[in-house]
Design a protein around this motif. Structure first.
Motif, PDB file in Angstrom:
ATOM      1  N   ASP A   1     -17.103 -21.788 -10.588  1.00  0.00           N
ATOM      2  CA  ASP A   1     -15.942 -21.461 -11.593  1.00  0.00           C
ATOM      3  C   ASP A   1     -16.839 -22.189 -13.451  1.00  0.00           C
ATOM      4  O   ASP A   1     -16.647 -23.085 -13.615  1.00  0.00           O
ATOM      5  N   ALA A   2     -16.681 -20.664 -13.933  1.00  0.00           N
ATOM      6  CA  ALA A   2     -17.172 -21.142 -15.430  1.00  0.00           C
ATOM      7  C   ALA A   2     -16.579 -21.002 -16.171  1.00  0.00           C
ATOM      8  O   ALA A   2     -16.365 -22.129 -17.655  1.00  0.00           O
ATOM      9  N   LYS A   3     -15.477 -21.416 -15.624  1.00  0.00           N
ATOM     10  CA  LYS A   3     -14.070 -22.350 -16.903  1.00  0.00           C
ATOM     11  C   LYS A   3     -13.675 -23.469 -16.282  1.00  0.00           C
ATOM     12  O   LYS A   3     -13.501 -24.013 -17.387  1.00  0.00           O
ATOM     13  N   THR A   4     -13.709 -23.964 -15.242  1.00  0.00           N
ATOM     14  CA  THR A   4     -13.493 -25.332 -14.895  1.00  0.00           C
ATOM     15  C   THR A   4     -14.459 -26.011 -13.919  1.00  0.00           C
ATOM     16  O   THR A   4     -14.445 -27.173 -14.005  1.00  0.00           O
ATOM     17  N   GLY A   5     -15.796 -25.681 -13.771  1.00  0.00           N
ATOM     18  CA  GLY A   5     -16.233 -26.257 -13.217  1.00  0.00           C
ATOM     19  C   GLY A   5     -16.459 -26.173 -11.775  1.00  0.00           C
ATOM     20  O   GLY A   5     -17.149 -26.689 -11.524  1.00  0.00           O
ATOM     21  N   THR A   6     -15.083 -25.885 -11.281  1.00  0.00           N
ATOM     22  CA  THR A   6     -15.181 -25.770  -9.698  1.00  0.00           C
ATOM     23  C   THR A   6     -15.998 -24.905  -8.914  1.00  0.00           C
ATOM     24  O   THR A   6     -16.966 -23.377  -9.433  1.00  0.00           O
ATOM     25  N   LEU A   7     -17.106 -25.901  -7.593  1.00  0.00           N
ATOM     26  CA  LEU A   7     -17.993 -25.208  -6.358  1.00  0.00           C
ATOM     27  C   LEU A   7     -17.446 -24.178  -6.272  1.00  0.00           C
ATOM     28  O   LEU A   7     -16.638 -24.394  -5.505  1.00  0.00           O
ATOM     29  N   ILE A   8     -17.621 -22.605  -6.093  1.00  0.00           N
ATOM     30  CA  ILE A   8     -17.006 -21.542  -5.439  1.00  0.00           C
ATOM     31  C   ILE A   8     -18.208 -21.786  -4.222  1.00  0.00           C
ATOM     32  O   ILE A   8     -17.644 -21.530  -2.720  1.00  0.00           O
ATOM     33  N   TRP A   9     -19.379 -21.418  -4.065  1.00  0.00           N
ATOM     34  CA  TRP A   9     -20.500 -21.199  -3.320  1.00  0.00           C
ATOM     35  C   TRP A   9     -21.680 -21.989  -3.704  1.00  0.00           C
ATOM     36  O   TRP A   9     -22.622 -22.036  -4.583  1.00  0.00           O
ATOM     37  N   GLN A  10     -22.951 -22.502  -2.495  1.00  0.00           N
ATOM     38  CA  GLN A  10     -23.812 -23.163  -3.162  1.00  0.00           C
ATOM     39  C   GLN A  10     -24.477 -22.690  -1.949  1.00  0.00           C
ATOM     40  O   GLN A  10     -24.692 -22.434  -0.152  1.00  0.00           O
ATOM     41  N   TYR A  11     -26.247 -22.485  -1.816  1.00  0.00           N
ATOM     42  CA  TYR A  11     -27.153 -21.978  -1.543  1.00  0.00           C
ATOM     43  C   TYR A  11     -28.636 -22.855  -1.002  1.00  0.00           C
ATOM     44  O   TYR A  11     -28.467 -23.557  -2.705  1.00  0.00           O
ATOM     45  N   ARG A  12     -28.594 -23.762  -0.029  1.00  0.00           N
ATOM     46  CA  ARG A  12     -29.587 -24.323  -0.172  1.00  0.00           C
ATOM     47  C   ARG A  12     -30.573 -23.430   0.562  1.00  0.00           C
ATOM     48  O   ARG A  12     -30.705 -23.475   1.594  1.00  0.00           O
ATOM     49  N   HIS A  13     -31.530 -23.049  -0.563  1.00  0.00           N
ATOM     50  CA  HIS A  13     -33.008 -22.283   0.416  1.00  0.00           C
ATOM     51  C   HIS A  13     -33.757 -23.298   1.834  1.00  0.00           C
ATOM     52  O   HIS A  13     -33.427 -24.758   1.741  1.00  0.00           O
ATOM     53  N   THR A  14     -33.803 -22.333   2.995  1.00  0.00           N
ATOM     54  CA  THR A  14     -34.164 -23.430   3.484  1.00  0.00           C
ATOM     55  C   THR A  14     -35.882 -23.204   3.971  1.00  0.00           C
ATOM     56  O   THR A  14     -36.408 -22.666   4.415  1.00  0.00           O
ATOM     57  N   LEU A  15     -36.762 -24.326   3.276  1.00  0.00           N
ATOM     58  CA  LEU A  15     -37.793 -24.514   3.288  1.00  0.00           C
ATOM     59  C   LEU A  15     -38.071 -24.779   4.073  1.00  0.00           C
ATOM     60  O   LEU A  15     -37.721 -25.160   4.990  1.00  0.00           O
ATOM     61  N   ALA A  16     -39.271 -24.673   5.229  1.00  0.00           N
ATOM     62  CA  ALA A  16     -40.099 -24.749   6.307  1.00  0.00           C
ATOM     63  C   ALA A  16     -40.810 -26.264   5.666  1.00  0.00           C
ATOM     64  O   ALA A  16     -40.407 -26.476   4.602  1.00  0.00           O
ATOM     65  N   GLU A  17     -40.380 -27.217   7.030  1.00  0.00           N
ATOM     66  CA  GLU A  17     -40.785 -28.772   7.054  1.00  0.00           C
ATOM     67  C   GLU A  17     -42.114 -27.929   5.858  1.00  0.00           C
ATOM     68  O   GLU A  17     -42.958 -28.130   6.712  1.00  0.00           O
ATOM     69  N   LEU A  18     -42.041 -29.151   4.524  1.00  0.00           N
ATOM     70  CA  LEU A  18     -43.160 -29.311   3.983  1.00  0.00           C
ATOM     71  C   LEU A  18     -44.016 -29.713   4.615  1.00  0.00           C
ATOM     72  O   LEU A  18     -44.407 -30.823   4.563  1.00  0.00           O
ATOM     73  N   PRO A  19     -45.337 -29.003   5.230  1.00  0.00           N
ATOM     74  CA  PRO A  19     -46.523 -30.183   5.190  1.00  0.00           C
ATOM     75  C   PRO A  19     -47.498 -30.660   4.466  1.00  0.00           C
ATOM     76  O   PRO A  19     -47.275 -30.391   3.433  1.00  0.00           O
ATOM     77  N   THR A  20     -47.941 -31.030   4.962  1.00  0.00           N
ATOM     78  CA  THR A  20     -48.784 -32.322   3.775  1.00  0.00           C
ATOM     79  C   THR A  20     -49.313 -31.293   3.674  1.00  0.00           C
ATOM     80  O   THR A  20     -50.128 -32.146   1.973  1.00  0.00           O
ATOM     81  N   THR A  21     -50.513 -30.645   3.267  1.00  0.00           N
ATOM     82  CA  THR A  21     -51.163 -29.729   2.966  1.00  0.00           C
ATOM     83  C   THR A  21     -50.397 -28.601   1.725  1.00  0.00           C
ATOM     84  O   THR A  21     -51.030 -28.310   0.917  1.00  0.00           O
ATOM     85  N   TRP A  22     -49.037 -29.404   1.803  1.00  0.00           N
ATOM     86  CA  TRP A  22     -48.459 -28.307   0.436  1.00  0.00           C
ATOM     87  C   TRP A  22     -48.135 -29.257  -0.831  1.00  0.00           C
ATOM     88  O   TRP A  22     -46.718 -29.086  -1.357  1.00  0.00           O
ATOM     89  N   SER A  23     -48.971 -30.157  -0.618  1.00  0.00           N
ATOM     90  CA  SER A  23     -48.222 -31.386  -1.488  1.00  0.00           C
ATOM     91  C   SER A  23     -48.075 -30.907  -3.100  1.00  0.00           C
ATOM     92  O   SER A  23     -46.889 -30.986  -3.638  1.00  0.00           O
ATOM     93  N   TYR A  24     -48.636 -29.849  -3.626  1.00  0.00           N
ATOM     94  CA  TYR A  24     -48.334 -29.311  -4.594  1.00  0.00           C
ATOM     95  C   TYR A  24     -47.267 -27.979  -4.499  1.00  0.00           C
ATOM     96  O   TYR A  24     -46.266 -28.109  -5.790  1.00  0.00           O
ATOM     97  N   GLN A  25     -47.075 -27.706  -3.790  1.00  0.00           N
ATOM     98  CA  GLN A  25     -45.581 -26.818  -3.838  1.00  0.00           C
ATOM     99  C   GLN A  25     -44.246 -27.600  -3.178  1.00  0.00           C
ATOM    100  O   GLN A  25     -43.666 -27.978  -4.406  1.00  0.00           O
ATOM    101  N   ILE A  26     -44.618 -29.324  -2.656  1.00  0.00           N
ATOM    102  CA  ILE A  26     -43.903 -30.224  -3.016  1.00  0.00           C
ATOM    103  C   ILE A  26     -43.190 -30.347  -4.519  1.00  0.00           C
ATOM    104  O   ILE A  26     -41.993 -30.619  -5.185  1.00  0.00           O
ATOM    105  N   ASN A  27     -44.361 -30.534  -5.067  1.00  0.00           N
ATOM    106  CA  ASN A  27     -44.549 -31.362  -6.328  1.00  0.00           C
ATOM    107  C   ASN A  27     -43.415 -30.070  -7.048  1.00  0.00           C
ATOM    108  O   ASN A  27     -42.307 -30.560  -8.456  1.00  0.00           O
ATOM    109  N   GLN A  28     -44.226 -29.111  -6.471  1.00  0.00           N
ATOM    110  CA  GLN A  28     -43.521 -27.361  -7.767  1.00  0.00           C
ATOM    111  C   GLN A  28     -41.770 -27.732  -7.348  1.00  0.00           C
ATOM    112  O   GLN A  28     -41.281 -26.787  -8.448  1.00  0.00           O
ATOM    113  N   ALA A  29     -41.426 -27.787  -5.931  1.00  0.00           N
ATOM    114  CA  ALA A  29     -40.368 -27.547  -5.537  1.00  0.00           C
ATOM    115  C   ALA A  29     -39.396 -28.669  -6.480  1.00  0.00           C
ATOM    116  O   ALA A  29     -38.425 -28.416  -6.460  1.00  0.00           O
TER     117      ALA A  29
END
Lengths: 273, 586
Positions: B111-139
């Motif tokens: 809520d932009a007037k009060t700062g009260t949370l309305i919803w939250q979305y958490r993108h479900t990344l696949a469990e980042l494999p070890t070969t994804w270090s760059y993506q982990i860093n960027q995330a």
């Protein structure tokens, strides 16, 4: 502790290439003492060229020290410019790894306050691989042909240094490759005449690809031979471990264990420095 | 059988995504869709996109907070962001709701007037494999922008997806795997919605597996189908582009990442993007000789209907120092003596040089140096840029002192343009570092990095790291209007308003309001952490609000040794602070 980590991070951040990332939010760094008991956590680069060999060496070190070895696939998949690399290495060595195997020991090795480097346990050369059976050395390859090099490698550096001392007409055009598979394909299809790469990489190609059997190594004359000395990183949290690992490496070099592992994996080179 | 099992697993995974994607979902009643007309003409009270409008000006027509009232600002509310990370967030506001993306692709509606949370979305990344270090860093970076369109929120993710959420409850509507993250592709730049398309650009273009392909792309906003893609390092339609890489074929090229959300001109249906540095950084390593390596460090004007290049202009040819030029492109219209001038104004690169181009033709108009730099020797009247070839290493290990540094000069923090004063306000840092091509072969035989950078230091004779540069902008020149120098580096983007103010902040945790005309500081407030992200403003029920992101800052940490008397927090503190005037003042 964090007071010391922050300046350390600054030093790290300044030492490496990065385009758009820098540093690590402090919350990402654990500040706990590991309760490892009689085990050590050993990390390897998941995209490393000598992973299986390095894990064998780690197991031998663990056996020598009466420590249980817990292998963990470390990290990998970094950009060719190293973007984010030291961030992730810092996190790995601070949070997870006691040992990080397969590290190139050279004057250009990354330095940090979160890890120190052991003495080398093996030295393995770069090789020149070609498909043309007429060539016995680099000098036999016509100058209008092109070469591939493993990008940013010590072998590439040696070639660049040599080439820079010659007129353009007296050197081969060099193309950098980050993917050894692609480079091998280009040797086999004739796009490039040969490739300079680390010997374990060639051994892996030969193991993985039937067509790579056509690749053979020839002398690098007139370019000097190059070899990598390979060691491990040890977490700075345990300076005692560093001494123990160094002593274990000495023993494994002396008793032929490392040489046995080189033979097992069909690697050239020799144990120790 | 295997296929059926795969289908089942896939369905289960999808269901899990749908279930776990939203942590809180109270919902917004009567959410008013964001129409195409709104995007073209944003309501003054909203902040609908990355920099407020398609022109990327970072300017708000709101003026309740102005030179007379700014001193009375009071804290309305504050909000700790969902996770720690590097603070680069760009809050959006519509319909009284603030949409906020944090690192790891978490989106919150407040809520932009009060700062009260309305919803939250958490993108479900696949469990980042070890070969994804760059993506982990960027995330770990707080992504710099999301987009609003109709009743949807659109984001791009660290695992190279476009994700579309329902704006009213944060639930996943659809997602599209755009490119293969296993090759190294990853989004770090947010989307722009224009002409029925989601336009964005991919990162990860310096990873081995992404050789030869770095793309600005358009997808259908309703279906996610790809409409076009433009490759920034391989343009078969332009022989000059191919020749600029010398002997290097496309499969041996890297870099060319567009790091900052582009601008859009509805009148010509053109989108404008900046492109980053080549890879490897040093021509000695990349093998491109003295070629200019197009389209790195260039501005691209792309036809939104077809994805075809209309024109390009290269701001820094033959980059050897990671001084990339991907930052914000700002569209400016000026009527002078009855003639409408359509400019593109930018400080595109880390070297801090300001440029103006004719945005219909790409013609160079003028340039202006800001911070101290030594890589560009001169720029001809036709816009040809001459670099200082003495700073190009001709041997491995040959070191040069390069100004600005790999951390800028200019970095991701966007400047803003005020039509009120016809001035461009740019946050900058004075810094140099040594650069040497080298071989950094970390795990043996597996190199990661070919350039060694020294510590960031101040240029000789300069004691202030921070510079807020105001440039008077017109079609014939950009001249310094005023400069505000400070010991700490500037760490946030800036916001200009019709109240005659420009807002921004620094590593010393101070957010400031400058007088656009004089550069006088009219208001300052110390907060919990370096000021970061993209400050913005909005209005609800007749009251103007000012939102200031704070948190962990690479712009602060990279040069903090230049101002050791100003300690940086040891916690990230990523937060949003929202200020407003007391009722009596407004």
């Amino acid at each position: 502790m964090l007071r010391f980590v922050a300046p350390a991070l600054f030093l790290l951040g300044t030492g490496v290439a990065f385009a758009q990332t820098s540093g690590i939010p402090p919350e990402e760094l654990t500040n706990t003492r590991r309760q490892a008991g009689d085990s050590i956590t050993v990390c390897v680069d998941a995209t490393g060229q000598s992973r299986a060999f390095d894990l064998d060496v780690a197991q031998a070190i663990g056996d020598a020290l009466f420590l249980q070895v817990k292998p963990i696939e470390g990290f990998g998949g970094f950009p060719v410019n190293g973007d984010g690399f030291m961030d992730e290495l810092t996190l790995a060595m601070n949070n997870t790894c006691d040992l990080f195997m397969g590290v190139s020991v050279s004057t250009e090795v990354q330095v940090s306050e979160v890890f120190s480097i052991t003495r080398p346990y093996v030295t393995i050369p770069f090789v020149l691989a070609v498909a043309n059976s007429d060539w016995q050395k680099l000098a036999d390859i016509p100058l209008d042909q092109r070469l591939g090099t493993a990008m940013s490698s010590i072998g590439e550096m040696t070639y660049i240094t040599w080439a820079q001392q010659r007129a353009k007409s007296e050197r081969w055009v060099r193309l950098p490759y980050a993917d050894p598979d692609l480079m091998a394909s280009r040797v086999l299809d004739g796009t490039i005449a040969g490739m300079i790469l680390w010997q374990p990489t060639l051994a892996k190609l030969r193991a993985d690809r039937p067509d790579a059997q056509k690749l053979r190594t020839i002398a690098t004359d007139p370019v000097a031979e190059t070899a990598i000395r390979v060691g491990a990183l040890v977490s700075s949290r345990d300076s005692f471990l560093r001494n123990q690992v160094d002593q274990a490496i000495d023993a494994l070099v002396a008793d032929g264990t490392i040489q046995g592992l080189l033979d097992k994996h069909h690697y050239l080179g020799h144990a120790g420095e | 059988m295997k296929i059926e099992l795969m289908k089942t697993l896939f369905a289960a995974t999808t269901a899990l995504v749908a279930l776990s994607g939203t942590a809180f979902a109270q919902g917004i009643e009567n959410y008013k869709p964001v129409t195409a007309d709104m995007l073209a003409n944003p309501p003054a009270e909203d902040w609908l996109m990355f920099r407020g409008a398609y022109n990327n000006q970072g300017y708000s027509p709101l003026d309740l907070i102005n030179k007379d009232t700014v001193g009375k600002l009071q804290l309305a509310w504050a909000w700790p962001m969902a996770e720690a990370g590097i603070q680069e967030t760009a809050p959006l506001v519509h319909n009284g709701i603030m949409f906020l993306q944090t690192n790891n692709n978490i989106v919150e509606a407040l809520d932009a007037k009060t700062g009260t949370l309305i919803w939250q979305y958490r993108h479900t990344l696949a469990e980042l494999p070890t070969t994804w270090s760059y993506q982990i860093n960027q995330a770990r970076r707080q992504k710099n922008s999301i987009a609003l369109y109709e009743d949807k929120v659109i984001l791009t993710t660290a695992d190279a997806k476009i994700v579309v959420l329902n704006a009213s409850d944060g639930k996943l509507v659809w997602e599209k795997q755009v490119l293969d993250y296993n090759k190294g592709y990853s989004y770090t730049v947010g989307p722009l919605v224009a002409d029925g398309k989601i336009i964005s650009a991919i990162s990860g273009c310096s990873i081995a597996g992404t050789a030869g392909g770095c793309y600005i792309m358009a997808h259908d906003v309703n279906t996610g189908d790809e409409v076009w893609r433009f490759n920034t390092i391989n343009d078969p339609d332009n022989p000059a582009q191919q020749a600029s890489w010398g002997d290097v074929p496309p499969e041996n090229r890297w870099g060319g990442t567009p790091w900052t959300t582009g601008a859009y001109d509805p009148e010509t249906n053109t989108t404008y993007w900046g492109v980053g540095m080549p890879g490897p950084y040093s021509e000695l390593i990349r093998g491109s000789g003295d070629g200019s390596v197009l389209y790195t460090n260039s501005t691209l004007a792309i036809d939104v209907s077809t994805g075809k290049l209309k024109w390009y202009y290269q701001h820094l040819p033959r980059d050897n120092w990671d001084l990339d030029s991907p930052f914000e492109r700002i569209l400016v219209d000026q009527d002078i003596d009855g003639v409408k001038h359509k400019l593109l104004v930018t400080v595109p690169g880390k070297n801090g040089i300001a440029f103006a181009l004719d945005r219909d033709t790409g013609k160079y108009l003028w340039s202006k140096e800001t911070v101290y730099q030594n890589v560009v020797k001169s720029i001809d009247a036709d816009g040809t840029v001459h670099i200082n070839e003495d700073l190009i290493s001709s041997a491995v290990g040959e070191e040069h002192l390069i100004c600005t540094s790999v951390s800028g000069g200019k970095l991701w923090q966007a400047g803003s343009y005020s039509p009120l004063t016809q001035a461009y306000f740019v946050p900058l840092t004075e810094a140099c570092n040594t650069v040497a091509p080298t071989q950094t072969e970390f795990t043996a035989g597996n190199a990661v990095g070919a350039v060694k950078f020294g510590p960031r230091v101040l240029p000789e004779g300069i004691t202030d790291a921070g510079l807020m540069q105001a440039l008077s902008v017109n079609p014939t020149q950009g001249e310094s209007k005023w400069q505000y120098r400070s010991r700490p580096s500037m760490t946030s983007s800036v916001l200009a308003t019709a109240g005659g103010l420009v807002f921004g902040g620094d590593a010393a945790r101070d957010v400031k309001a400058w007088d656009q005309e004089t550069g006088d500081v009219l208001w300052s407030q110390t907060l919990n952490a370096p000021i970061g992200g993209y400050p913005m403003t909005y209005e609800i029920d007749g009251e103007q609000y000012l939102a200031i992101p704070t948190g962990y800052s690479n712009a602060a940490s990279s040069i903090s040794s230049a101002f050791p008397e100003i300690p940086l927090p040891t916690g990230a503190g990523n937060s949003i602070f929202v200020f407003k005037l007391p009722k009596s003042a407004s």
